[in-house]
Design a protein around this motif. Structure first.
Motif, short mmCIF file in Angstrom:
data_model
loop_
_atom_site.label_atom_id
_atom_site.label_comp_id
_atom_site.label_asym_id
_atom_site.label_seq_id
_atom_site.Cartn_x
_atom_site.Cartn_y
_atom_site.Cartn_z
N LEU A 486 0.82 -1.20 0.00
CA LEU A 486 0.00 0.00 0.00
C LEU A 486 0.86 1.25 0.00
O LEU A 486 0.60 2.21 -0.72
N GLU A 487 1.88 1.22 0.83
CA GLU A 487 2.71 2.40 0.93
C GLU A 487 3.41 2.67 -0.39
O GLU A 487 3.54 3.81 -0.82
N GLU A 488 3.77 1.55 -1.06
CA GLU A 488 4.43 1.67 -2.35
C GLU A 488 3.49 2.37 -3.34
O GLU A 488 3.88 3.20 -4.13
N ARG A 489 2.20 2.01 -3.25
CA ARG A 489 1.23 2.53 -4.21
C ARG A 489 0.90 4.00 -3.93
O ARG A 489 0.77 4.81 -4.83
N LEU A 490 0.77 4.33 -2.66
CA LEU A 490 0.24 5.65 -2.33
C LEU A 490 1.32 6.68 -1.99
O LEU A 490 1.03 7.86 -1.84
N GLY A 491 2.55 6.23 -1.84
CA GLY A 491 3.62 7.15 -1.51
C GLY A 491 3.70 7.38 -0.02
O GLY A 491 2.81 6.97 0.74
N PRO A 492 4.77 8.03 0.42
CA PRO A 492 5.00 8.19 1.87
C PRO A 492 4.02 9.16 2.52
O PRO A 492 3.68 9.02 3.69
N THR A 493 3.49 10.13 1.77
CA THR A 493 2.53 11.06 2.39
C THR A 493 1.21 11.01 1.65
O THR A 493 0.90 11.87 0.82
N PRO A 494 0.43 9.98 1.92
CA PRO A 494 -0.85 9.83 1.21
C PRO A 494 -1.81 10.92 1.61
O PRO A 494 -1.69 11.52 2.69
N GLU A 495 -2.77 11.18 0.73
CA GLU A 495 -3.79 12.17 1.07
C GLU A 495 -4.71 11.56 2.13
O GLU A 495 -4.76 10.34 2.31
N PRO A 496 -5.44 12.42 2.85
CA PRO A 496 -6.33 11.89 3.89
C PRO A 496 -7.27 10.85 3.29
O PRO A 496 -7.82 11.07 2.21
N TRP A 497 -7.41 9.76 3.97
CA TRP A 497 -8.20 8.68 3.42
C TRP A 497 -8.73 7.86 4.59
O TRP A 497 -7.96 7.37 5.39
N VAL A 498 -10.04 7.75 4.71
CA VAL A 498 -10.61 6.90 5.74
C VAL A 498 -11.45 5.82 5.06
O VAL A 498 -12.29 6.14 4.23
N ALA A 499 -11.18 4.59 5.40
CA ALA A 499 -11.97 3.48 4.86
C ALA A 499 -12.70 2.82 6.02
O ALA A 499 -12.06 2.38 6.97
N VAL A 500 -14.02 2.81 5.95
CA VAL A 500 -14.81 2.27 7.06
C VAL A 500 -15.56 1.03 6.59
O VAL A 500 -16.23 1.08 5.56
N PRO A 501 -15.44 -0.07 7.32
CA PRO A 501 -16.21 -1.24 6.91
C PRO A 501 -17.71 -0.97 7.06
O PRO A 501 -18.14 -0.35 8.05
#
Lengths: 796, 110
Positions: A486-501
């Motif tokens: 995931l980190e590889e895909r989104l880079g070290p400073t990803p934009e705010p992102w919340v995923a809720v089940p």
């Protein structure tokens, strides 16, 4: 009766107050609708031809349950509104109106702008779907068709669709219409125009809520309908002129012929019933319960002190929730719901607190969305229930439940709210598909970044998959928490992102994760605290979970019920198509049994009394079962009915059937085995044609059953045009025994031998005992493969 | 039902095991049509281990035979057990296919 406003959509204004009429006609005229004014609710049926786009009824006329039910029944596709004068306030009248599907109550000033806004809010603007509306404008259908049996189906479909605009056409009316019009059209094509394709058949039909009138004309020389005898009378049976006229007279409520007999007019009444007044709902309407429940949830998850208010009959504010805590009414701090007709407001305590106010606004938006969603769901439910009553027998089985509220629609509304309130840039909802173990994109709002609409739950580079797998809220801002991919895909400073089940808790208490809600990015200036945001998202996720699950269940139930209803109807109809053998007792000892594998099948038999005491017997087996097979079966029965008495050669009859069915059979990749034999007791012979039917036997004296071999391959193989025939001896008392492979599969030889052994043993018993013995032998010889089972035994 | 596809010279051989019935006929049809699309013209369906074909299975065979013929190809059948052989004879469907006792016989002069 006023003339129809040809080509222009209309609005019906029901009022006797001149100033009200003037205001309304100007407003609807401004929308491009042709106003039609009536001043009384009596004899509404006189306006059934109007098909208005909009019906506005003045409450001063005091419409009650009966009047509203009539309006709803007469104008099923119209938007129904009420209007009241400036000083009037009769809540009971409004409630009555709403109970019957009235959508809104207008108050002066009613201007073009007001109407336009209201129509836009319910998604109905004149001109939204021109095709559908134009169709709706006209009561009359005129068709000119070539003399080809294949047009019948299309013509009937069109007529039935038009009838379905009215709620008053139920199963009975539609089934009768189908059969009667089919008879009338095949008469016109086969007899009137003698199958000459250059000649035309004309249809003129007029539909209203009470009846459909269909005129079918051909270019033939006509005939004298009075000379067509009752086909059930002695000797009339082989008269070709019998022609289904008898059937027409049975099914249609009125049948008239033109002078020369080249045109017939059928009138079929609808299943109109006098309006039934429904019981009013409980004191707290369904909508209020919904709102209170939602408010409770938002209050619990936000921690804000939120109150729900409503405006009562006298225009006074009334506290609704929470029940245990009252508060002071302060009109200035109320956030009113925008849904038309709903007078509820949300209030935050203490007034002026910025965060609390924002929660109140959010709650108001959410309640609006929820209410809109509920009412759409109720609409579809009504629509579907209506459609279920109007089952169109064999043709619409493949029709999807087009009118159902789609999950996408519901969720995209919710997502819109989420984005607005959280200040995120975009949001998306992914629903779990158990069959593929993928998360499937159900809805999104805002600029999409991802090209895919499907992601495996085991994906290592998907935030959604991670949240789903581990059933926890994933926040990308908490660095160090992320799997490597995931980190590889989104880079070290990803934009705010919340995923809720997104989970669903069943009434039984079990909780299941059904999807993931993503809220991504942040528009500048948004300030909602992370903790509050997460709590909000979890509340929403639970809401969505219930919506997803309820909708799924709802769709499942509806489609199942619809299917069962259709299947039962089709089964009844199919059984009715088979001949009543008791009519043949004086010419032969005959018995038959047909057990379809599914509610409807493709096996059938038919019997004809022919000239000179001859008897025609037929058994057919359409490959495959179910609806498509039963359609072929019905067509075959009707074609055979038309030709059997006119054709002396069984091979010719099969050829006629071949030509009538070949297109249908080829397009569905089916074929049909069919035995047709004509027993001539006077000349002691049996003349038959057998298209690929394996199990046809003659029993004579004590001799072993004699197989009546196929004279051609099955029907429906295009390049095969020739159908052979055979002539054998027939002694009085011989038995014709026909059955389908449902009695012999899966092992042709062993099972057939068992069935034949039973026939042999009972060969001197009555026909019905032979049939019973055949089925018993079948049941003893092991588990049959699922197929229609039919046996037919005739002694003459 | 299972089926395996193999090739011998320019003949595509489809070997069917188990029953060919309403529930699985589509699979066979789709695969044969795909092969037809991709250029195969000579087909042999071998029913060495097939006990039973129901009427919709027969329908698929008739349909395939027609589609293959339209493309200038040919469909042969082989190894029908006694029951199936009888079924083809009784329904006169044997007049529409070349049916061979064994795979080898079917491949002769194909």
């Amino acid at each position: 009766m006023p003339g129809r406003e040809e080509g222009r959509r209309s609005a019906l204004v029901v009022s006797q107050r001149p100033e009200m009429v003037a205001e309304l006609t100007e407003a609807v005229g401004g929308l491009g609708l042709a106003p039609r004014v009536i001043s009384t609710l009596d004899h509404l049926e006189a306006h059934a031809d109007a098909r208005p786009w909009l019906v506005i009824t003045d409450l001063a006329l005091d419409p009650g349950d009966a009047e509203w039910a009539s309006l709803a029944q007469l104008f099923p596709r119209s938007t129904l509104w009420a209007v009241m004068g400036a000083g009037d306030c009769d809540v009971d009248a409004v409630i009555t109106a709403f109970r019957h599907g009235c959508l809104d109550c207008l108050t002066p000033p009613v201007t073009r702008e007001v109407l336009s806004e209201k129509l836009a809010s319910i998604g109905r603007l004149p001109g939204a779907k021109p095709g559908e509306l134009d169709r709706y404008m006209s009561n009359e259908i005129r068709l000119e068709l070539p003399s080809d049996l294949s047009v019948i189906e299309h013509a009937i479909k069109l007529l039935a669709e038009r009838c379905r605009d009215y709620r008053s056409y139920g199963q009975r009316a539609l089934v009768n219409l189908r059969i009667a019009v089919s008879e009338a059209l095949s008469n016109a094509i086969l007899y009137g125009n003698r199958g000459d394709r250059s000649k035309k058949v004309r249809i003129r039909a007029n539909v209203d809520a009470w009846a459909i009138k269909v005129q079918v004309s051909d270019e033939g020389s006509g005939f004298d309908p009075r000379r067509v005898p009752d086909p059930t009378s002695d000797g009339a049976i082989e008269e070709p002129g019998g022609r289904g006229l008898f059937l027409l007279r049975q099914l249609a409520d009125d049948v008239t012929f033109s002078e020369v007999g080249s045109s017939v007019t059928l009138t079929l009444k609808s299943d109109w019933e006098e309006p039934v007044v429904r019981e009013p709902e409980g004191p707290l309407g369904g909508e209020a319960e919904l709102l209170v429940d939602l408010m409770d949830r938002i209050r619990a998850s936000s921690g804000a002190d939120l109150h729900l208010w409503t405006e009562n009959v006298d225009g006074l504010l009334q506290h609704v929730a929470p029940l245990d805590r009252k508060t002071e009414a302060d009109p200035s701090s109320l956030h009113w719901l925008r849904t038309p007709g709903i007078r509820y407001a949300v209030q935050a305590q203490p007034p002026g607190d910025e965060e609390a106010e924002r929660w109140a606004e959010f709650a108001r938006d959410l309640l609006d969305e929820a209410f809109a969603y509920e009412s759409r769901l109720a609409d579809s439910r009504r629509d579907l229930a209506e459609r279920q009553e109007e089952i169109e027998l064999l043709h619409n089985i493949t029709e999807t439940l087009g009118a159902v509220t789609r999950l996408e629609d519901a969720t995209s509304q919710i997502l819109k709210g989420v984005v607005r309130v959280t200040g995120a840039e975009r949001a998306s909802l992914w629903i779990y598909d158990p069959s593929s173990e993928d998360l499937v994109l159900a809805a999104s709002h805002g600029p999409a970044r991802l090209a895919t609409e499907r992601v495996s739950v085991s994906s290592g580079v998907s935030v959604s998959a991670l949240a789903f797998r581990e059933n926890r809220t994933v926040r990308l801002e908490d660095v160090g928490d992320l799997p490597e991919g995931l980190e590889e895909r989104l880079g070290p400073t990803p934009e705010p992102w919340v995923a809720v089940p997104v989970s669903y808790t069943s009434p039984g208490g079990a909780t299941r994760t059904v999807g993931v809600l993503n809220v991504i990015g942040r528009r500048s200036g948004s300030v909602i605290s992370d903790v509050g945001e997460t709590r909000l998202l979890m509340t929403l996720a639970r809401q969505i979970g219930s919506a997803v699950e309820n909708l799924r269940l709802f769709e499942e139930i509806l489609s199942r019920e619809k299917l069962i209803g259709e299947l039962n109807l089709a089964y009844d109809l199919q059984m009715k198509l088979l001949p009543d053998l008791s009519e043949f007792t004086e010419v032969a000892d005959v018995a038959a049994r047909c057990v379809p594998a599914r509610p409807v099948g493709g096996d059938f038999y038919q019997l004809f009394k022919l000239s000179d005491g001859k008897i025609g017997a037929m058994l057919g087996d359409v490959t495959s079962h179910g609806f498509s097979a039963s359609l072929i079966m019905a067509l075959s029965m009707s074609v055979m009915g038309i030709y059997a008495r006119e054709t002396t050669s069984p091979g010719d009859l099969l050829r006629a059937l071949h030509h009538a069915l070949i297109q249908k059979l080829e397009s569905t990749e089916m074929f049909m085995t069919l035995f047709y034999g004509v027993i001539d007791p006077a000349r002691e012979r049996l003349f038959y044609a057998n298209a690929g039917h394996a199990h046809a036997f003659r029993l004579h004296g004590t001799a072993a059953p004699e197989r009546l071999l196929a004279t051609s391959p099955p029907l429906g193989i295009a390049e095969y045009g020739g159908y052979g025939e055979a002539l054998i001896q027939w002694a009085p008392g011989d038995v014709l025994c026909l059955f389908t492979d449902g009695l012999t599969n899966p092992s042709l030889k062993i099972a057939e031998a068992a069935v034949l052994e039973a026939v042999d043993r009972h060969r001197h018993d009555p026909a019905d005992e032979i049939v019973a013995a055949m089925f018993e032998a079948r049941s003893r010889s092991g588990e049959p493969a699922p197929d229609d089972q039919t046996a037919f035994v005739l002694r003459a | 039902m299972n089926f395996g596809v193999s090739h011998q010279d320019d003949v595509t051989i489809v070997e069917v095991t188990g029953q060919l019935i309403v529930g699985n006929r589509q699979e066979l049809k789709d695969d044969v049509l795909k092969l037809l699309e991709s250029g195969s013209r000579k087909f042999l369906i071998d029913f060495k281990d097939t006990a039973y074909i129901d009427s919709s299975g027969l329908g698929v065979l008739v349909g395939l035979s027609k589609k293959i013929r339209e493309k200038g190809g040919e469909l042969r059948l082989s190894n029908l057990n006694e029951d199936l052989r009888t079924l083809f004879e009784l329904t006169k469907l044997d007049t529409l296919f070349i049916i061979a006792d064994s795979r080898e016989r079917a491949l002769e002069e194909f």
